[in-house]
Enzyme design. Structure first.
Site, mmCIF file in Angstrom:
data_model
loop_
_atom_site.group_PDB
_atom_site.id
_atom_site.type_symbol
_atom_site.label_atom_id
_atom_site.label_comp_id
_atom_site.label_asym_id
_atom_site.label_seq_id
_atom_site.Cartn_x
_atom_site.Cartn_y
_atom_site.Cartn_z
ATOM 1 N N CYS A 227 -22.202 -35.716 63.404
ATOM 2 C CA CYS A 227 -23.544 -35.417 62.872
ATOM 3 C C CYS A 227 -23.460 -35.485 61.355
ATOM 4 C CB CYS A 227 -24.014 -34.043 63.323
ATOM 5 S SG CYS A 227 -23.891 -33.738 65.104
ATOM 6 N N ALA A 228 -23.213 -36.667 60.827
ATOM 7 C CA ALA A 228 -22.756 -36.818 59.451
ATOM 8 C C ALA A 228 -23.812 -36.493 58.409
ATOM 9 C CB ALA A 228 -22.236 -38.244 59.231
ATOM 10 N N LYS A 233 -19.324 -33.788 54.284
ATOM 11 C CA LYS A 233 -18.157 -33.205 54.939
ATOM 12 C C LYS A 233 -17.098 -34.255 55.259
ATOM 13 C CE LYS A 233 -20.749 -29.263 56.615
ATOM 14 N NZ LYS A 233 -21.976 -29.631 55.862
ATOM 15 N N ASP A 287 -21.195 -31.039 62.894
ATOM 16 C CA ASP A 287 -21.947 -30.179 61.976
ATOM 17 C C ASP A 287 -23.387 -30.218 62.468
ATOM 18 O OD1 ASP A 287 -22.835 -28.684 59.834
ATOM 19 O OD2 ASP A 287 -22.969 -30.405 58.493
ATOM 20 N N CYS A 340 -24.480 -24.023 59.372
ATOM 21 C CA CYS A 340 -24.751 -23.192 58.191
ATOM 22 C C CYS A 340 -25.759 -22.119 58.597
ATOM 23 C CB CYS A 340 -25.251 -24.030 57.026
ATOM 24 S SG CYS A 340 -26.643 -25.120 57.403
#
Length: 387
Positions: A227-228, A233, A287, A340
């Site tokens: 999930c770039a 990241k 992510d 997050c």
């Protein structure tokens, strides 16, 4: 623009946000119509708007109304600034206070008002954070730090500090991550600095940096960021190892800038439309899309847009992503899940539900980073496929 004119501009933007427009869109619309506003004016109006959104309920109490004018009046009262000078009606400043406005307003009374949270979210904070719930909510009322990640392929941390200083940017090392720097002033000059242009630094939150530094890349010949998004990241991982790095996103347009960013950083990242086309990976990072509650200092309008229904939808998406991603992990490979978010439903509950659905895994890491002066709220969980 005078200080009062900046407040008047913020009132107009806030009214648009309260009517349903996204904060960034409202600010962009105002700036396009305010050709007279210089860069410092635009920055000041933006700061007013974002701080008012961080403290929307308490400022509305202090200002006596849930309107742009009420929020900015509340902000002025909270800061103990001279109301008469800022609400003077002169030089494009807001009109003077009416008798009702002068006599109105009150201190926040309920927990939702005091902590600047929607009422439905209070129990969610308590369930997720326990004794740290109030601390986290109050932390979201302040500005987030501006953090840089030093690209160790280009320079050392000390070298970058010196190079940034040449451009008038004072950076200091912090403990949260090995390559983390914090800027307290001059943040808006980063993009024009030599260190940024030459790929020595990237903007990246400290907690995100710490999570990427915690991932074990030894023996990970093939690494996929599933999930770039913008790719921050995977760039942090690529700076650490000579593995083969791949990036995929359900919305490929989010990765549009990644090739240029990777070239600037001196790393190679292959973009994939179909993550399955490159077979199995030694590490798959997810992510996942989330509430972003750990980052609401940076995007405060999202705090007020989130609903219980949307949170439920996000948890279903996260579970689906993990189910798909686990099939891409090689024997004895690792699956890493990151958000997050501050919320248990998006973090520990997702981890536990995955283990119940997929027994062939061994947990190796589970960690939270709280909101602080070096980073946002963040969660990382890693499991290894059993042989």
């Amino acid at each position: 623009m005078t200080p009062g004119a900046r407040i008047a501009a913020a009132i107009g933007v806030l009214d648009a946000v309260l009517a349903g427009e996204a904060a960034e869109k409202a600010l962009t619309g105002w700036a396009r119509g305010a050709r007279y506003a210089g860069s410092k004016d635009r920055a000041a109006v933006r700061d007013h708007v974002y701080q008012a959104l961080r403290c929307k309920r308490s400022y509305a109490c202090l200002g006596g109304a849930m309107t742009g004018r009420g929020l900015m009046l509340g902000a002025v009262r909270d800061a103990n600034e001279p109301i008469g000078a800022l609400f003077s009606g002169e030089g494009h400043a807001p009109a003077p206070l009416t008798a009702d406005e002068a006599a109105g307003g009150h201190q926040p009374e309920s927990d939702g008002e005091r902590l600047d949270l929607p009422d439905w979210m209070l129990s969610l904070f308590d369930e997720s954070l326990g004794k740290r719930a109030e601390e986290a909510a109050l932390a979201l009322r302040g500005r987030a730090p501006l953090m840089l990640r030093v690209n160790e392929r280009r320079a050392t941390r000390d070298e970058v500090i010196a190079i940034l200083a040449e451009d008038g940017l004072a950076a200091e090392p912090v403990a949260i991550a090995p390559m983390a720097l914090r800027l307290d002033k001059g943040a808006r000059g980063v993009a024009n600095s030599r260190a940024f242009i030459e790929g020595m630094v990237e903007l990246q939150d400290g907690s995100s940096q710490a999570a990427m530094a915690a991932l074990d890349l030894s023996g990970a010949g093939r690494v996929l960021d599933y999930c770039a998004g913008g790719g921050g990241k995977v760039l942090a991982l690529a700076a650490r190892a000579d593995s083969a790095f791949y990036a995929h996103d359900a919305a490929p347009r989010r990765m549009a800038d990644l090739p240029a960013r990777a070239a600037r950083a001196g790393v190679d990242v292959q973009l994939l439309d179909d993550a399955e086309e490159a077979a199995l990976y030694d590490l798959v990072l997810c992510d996942a899309p989330c509430s972003g509650s750990g980052t609401w200092r940076r995007s405060p309008d999202e705090k007020w847009r989130l609903s219980a229904e949307r949170l439920g939808e996000l948890t279903r998406i996260q579970g689906d992503i993990l189910d798909r991603a686990q099939a891409l992990v090689a024997p004895q490979g690792q699956l890493a899940y990151a958000t997050c978010s501050l919320f248990h439903a998006e973090n520990e509950a997702q981890s536990d539900h995955f283990m119940a659905r997929h027994p062939g895994w061994r947990e190796t890491l589970r960690r939270r980073w709280p909101i602080g002066d070096e980073g946002d709220g963040f969660y990382l969980w890693v499991v290894q496929r059993r042989s």
